[in-house]
Structures are given as structure tokens and as C-alpha cells.
Design an enzyme around this catalytic site. Structure first.
Site, PDB file in Angstrom:
ATOM      1  N   ARG A  84       0.868  16.700  17.934  1.00  0.00           N
ATOM      2  CA  ARG A  84       0.086  17.732  18.644  1.00  0.00           C
ATOM      3  C   ARG A  84      -0.850  17.007  19.601  1.00  0.00           C
ATOM      4  NH1 ARG A  84      -2.962  22.794  15.995  1.00  0.00           N
ATOM      5  NH2 ARG A  84      -0.801  23.518  16.099  1.00  0.00           N
ATOM      6  N   ARG A 117      -2.767  24.785   9.524  1.00  0.00           N
ATOM      7  CA  ARG A 117      -1.440  25.250   9.095  1.00  0.00           C
ATOM      8  C   ARG A 117      -0.295  24.361   9.560  1.00  0.00           C
ATOM      9  NH1 ARG A 117      -4.735  29.259   9.152  1.00  0.00           N
ATOM     10  NH2 ARG A 117      -5.432  28.182  11.006  1.00  0.00           N
ATOM     11  N   THR A 118      -0.299  24.002  10.832  1.00  0.00           N
ATOM     12  CA  THR A 118       0.857  23.288  11.371  1.00  0.00           C
ATOM     13  C   THR A 118       0.987  21.934  10.678  1.00  0.00           C
ATOM     14  OG1 THR A 118       0.489  24.417  13.457  1.00  0.00           O
ATOM     15  CG2 THR A 118       1.979  22.532  13.506  1.00  0.00           C
ATOM     16  N   LYS A 120     -11.796   3.018  20.224  1.00  0.00           N
ATOM     17  CA  LYS A 120     -12.139   1.753  20.913  1.00  0.00           C
ATOM     18  C   LYS A 120     -11.634   1.777  22.335  1.00  0.00           C
ATOM     19  CE  LYS A 120     -11.258  -0.923  16.679  1.00  0.00           C
ATOM     20  NZ  LYS A 120     -10.332  -1.938  16.147  1.00  0.00           N
ATOM     21  N   HIS A 178       4.522  25.672  21.769  1.00  0.00           N
ATOM     22  CA  HIS A 178       4.359  25.441  20.326  1.00  0.00           C
ATOM     23  C   HIS A 178       5.656  25.939  19.665  1.00  0.00           C
ATOM     24  CE1 HIS A 178       2.579  24.880  16.523  1.00  0.00           C
ATOM     25  NE2 HIS A 178       1.491  25.611  16.622  1.00  0.00           N
TER      26      HIS A 178
HETATM   27  C1  NCD Z   1      -2.110  28.178  17.002  1.00  0.00           C
HETATM   28  C2  NCD Z   1      -2.151  26.958  17.909  1.00  0.00           C
HETATM   29  O1  NCD Z   1      -2.581  25.880  17.474  1.00  0.00           O
HETATM   30  O2  NCD Z   1      -1.725  27.131  19.034  1.00  0.00           O
HETATM   31  N1  NCD Z   1      -2.393  27.868  15.672  1.00  0.00           N
HETATM   32  C3  NCD Z   1      -1.366  27.496  14.866  1.00  0.00           C
HETATM   33  O3  NCD Z   1      -0.668  26.528  15.116  1.00  0.00           O
HETATM   34  N2  NCD Z   1      -1.119  28.290  13.807  1.00  0.00           N
HETATM   35  C4  NCD Z   1      -2.903  29.309  17.495  1.00  0.00           C
HETATM   36  C5  NCD Z   1      -4.356  29.095  17.831  1.00  0.00           C
HETATM   37  O4  NCD Z   1      -4.926  28.012  17.678  1.00  0.00           O
HETATM   38  O5  NCD Z   1      -4.962  30.086  18.249  1.00  0.00           O
END
Ligand code: NCD
Length: 307
Positions: free
Chosen positions: A107, A57-58, A85, A135
């Protein structure tokens, strides 16, 4: 004040007025996109997405948001990169910076990784999750969803349930909720995965909160029940994970015991903690919540780019 050129590393980087402006902009972009499909605000701008941890999703909602704003996306693919590498992730970010992206979405598994690279990277950085730490853009779409569903954020009662120790959505959501008034947060979790002390320190005096161990104790009072998954990948002891598996679960039968059912949210992915039987209830809002991510992130990207 706009967020043009700003890094977004924490949910505390948003003031209340930023949130109210972004939520209205998200609604506006939703309408414009429904009408015209793709827009041209970000024409000529490039977003770089660098996801060193898995994401559906993100990553997709940031990429869709940028493309629908008329911009271009370059995705850094960890699985075919020189990280394999032995190149360091800091060197990787220096190389990315040299190609002059206009905005970078990162991320990473390490807490504070975006904070570490922000000083040598020219483009604004949007933290899309730094390990268990934060997040902030998830919180943005979470609170945007509450604002749309309930018509307000002030005064609500929200239960945040599940893996509050290793999850990063609960801290960022809590921090963003401190920007509103007269709210109550119930942290619902068994002791071993309760909310971290560092989070309590950061919200103390800014919002009312209580820790409870079971949803039954508070569910009838809640406006929102926000469920989260056990963060399997962050457990160092697999036995602890197995012991906790199934320790809390929301399904339709469980909810039907109560006279009042709050709206149900979840950042997703879900595993066993939120049963698909809940999907048919009118209170189930998690798929809508995921879709809201597109518009909330589009609003943020538009502002940060200053377009
Ligand atoms: C969350 C995350 O990555 O922290 N997912 C997301 O971004 N929608 C929640 C999760 O992974 O449980």
C-alpha cells in the site's frame, strides 16, 4: 487459467471467469478453515506486507489469510525503517526483493507505485491501495460480498456514495462491476467530490451509470448502497473538507423513510457518514463484508502462489 505468478495492480486484472473461480474458492477456504483452523497450502512460502499508508482491515486480512493458509508473514514496519533516515521507497523495495519473498502486498500513497516497482521485483505484487487510484483487492471482497448476499452480480442496481473523487474503492469497484452484465451504477455525491473523469472514461460503454447528488433520488431502486468516507488525508484544502463534512449521512431514521432498504455496504473505516444506529438493521452488511476480506484474499493469495 489461474492467476499464478501474476501481479494484481488493477481491478481490470480480473476477468469474469477469474472472479467466479475465486469466489467459489473463497467459500471453499471458509469451510476448510472453519473445520480445520489453519491449513497447509502455503507451507514454506513467505508473504511480505509493506504498508506505507495506514491500514487495519487490508493488512490484517492479508496477514491472517497467509497464516491460515499455512504460510509465514514478514511485515515491513515503516515507522522503524530506514525510510526515516532518508532511504527512498524504491530502494526499500529493492532490498525487500533481495530477500526473496514469494508474494508482496503493497500500500502506497503514490498512484502507480506498484506499477513502478513491478519490473524489478521478482515476486508477484498485490496492490493494496495506491493513493486515490485503485484498491483492487477491496473490490474483490466487495463483489464477493454482493455475490454471497444477492446470489448474483448481473442485473443489480448499486449506488456508490460519498467521496468518489479521492476514494480508491469506488474506481476499483466500478471496474470490477464492468465484468458483469446489465448492471446500473448510480454515483451519489455532491458535485465537488463526484467520480473522476478518468474513471468514467474507463467504464464508458461497459456498464450503465448515472450521477446523482442525493441518495433519496434512487434509494428505493437499489439492491446495494455502498457508502464511503470523506478521504480527509487527501484534501489539500482543509476548509473544503470542513465544508463537506456532514454533507451526506446515512442513519437508521433516514433509511426508515423508505419502503425498500437496500443492503448497506462500506469498505470501512467509517467516520460520521454511516451512523452506528444502522448496525442493527438486517441490511447492514459491512462487518460481514470486512470478514469476507479474509476469505477473498486467501483465495487470491493461494492462486497467485500457485499452491
Ligand atoms: C479503504 C481504503 O483504504 O481505501 N479502506 C479499506 O481498505 N478497507 C477505504 C477508506 O480508507 O476510506
Amino acid at each position: 487459467m489461474s492467476l499464478k505468478g501474476k501481479d494484481i495492480l488493477s481491478a481490470f486484472d480480473f476477468e469474469r471467469e477469474d472472479l467466479e473461480r475465486l469466489f467459489k474458492l473463497a467459500d471453499q477456504l471458509r469451510e476448510e478453515m472453519a473445520e480445520k483452523g489453519s491449513l497447509d497450502y502455503a507451507k514454506g512460502k513467505v508473504m511480505l506486507t509493506a504498508f506505507f499508508e495506514p491500514s487495519t482491515r487490508t493488512k490484517l486480512s492479508f496477514q491472517f489469510a497467509m497464516v491460515k493458509l499455512g504460510g509465514t508473514v514478514i511485515d515491513f514496519d515503516v515507522s522503524t525503517s530506514s525510510l526515516l533516515k532518508g532511504e527512498s521507497d524504491v530502494d526499500t523495495m529493492k532490498i525487500i526483493d533481495g530477500y526473496d519473498p514469494d508474494v508482496i502486498v503493497i500500500r502506497q500513497k503514490q498512484p502507480y507505485f506498484p506499477h513502478k516497482v513491478k519490473d524489478f521485483v521478482k515476486a508477484p505484487i498485490l496492490n493494496a491501495g495506491d493513493g486515490p487510484h485503485e484498491h483492487p483487492t477491496q473490490a474483490l471482497l466487495d463483489v464477493y460480498t454482493i455475490w454471497r448476499e444477492l446470489g448474483k452480480v448481473d442485473g443489480i442496481k448499486i449506488g456508490i456514495m460519498g467521496d468518489l473523487k479521492y476514494g480508491r474503492t469506488a474506481p476499483s469497484l466500478s471496474y470490477m462491476l464492468t465484468r458483469f452484465n446489465n448492471l446500473t451504477i448510480y454515483y451519489i455525491a455532491p458535485d465537488v467530490i463526484q467520480i473522476r473523469d478518468e474513471v468514467i472514461e474507463n467504464i464508458k460503454g461497459k456498464v450503465k451509470f448515472e450521477k446523482v447528488s442525493k441518495p433519496d433520488e434512487v434509494i428505493e431502486e437499489l439492491d446495494v448502497l455502498y457508502v464511503t468516507r470523506l478521504q480527509k488525508e487527501r484534501f489539500s484544502d482543509p476548509e473544503e473538507y470542513e465544508r463537506l463534512k456532514g454533507a451526506y449521512k446515512i442513519d437508521k431514521d433516514f433509511l426508515s423513510k423508505f419502503k425498500h432498504i437496500p443492503i448497506i455496504m462500506h469498505p470501512l473505516p467509517r467516520v460520521w457518514e454511516l451512523d452506528p444506529s444502522v448496525d442493527e438493521l438486517p441490511q447492514a452488511k459491512y462487518f460481514e463484508q470486512a470478514r469476507n476480506g479474509l476469505f477473498a484474499r486467501a483465495a487470491l493469495v493461494k492462486e497467485v502462489l500457485g499452491v
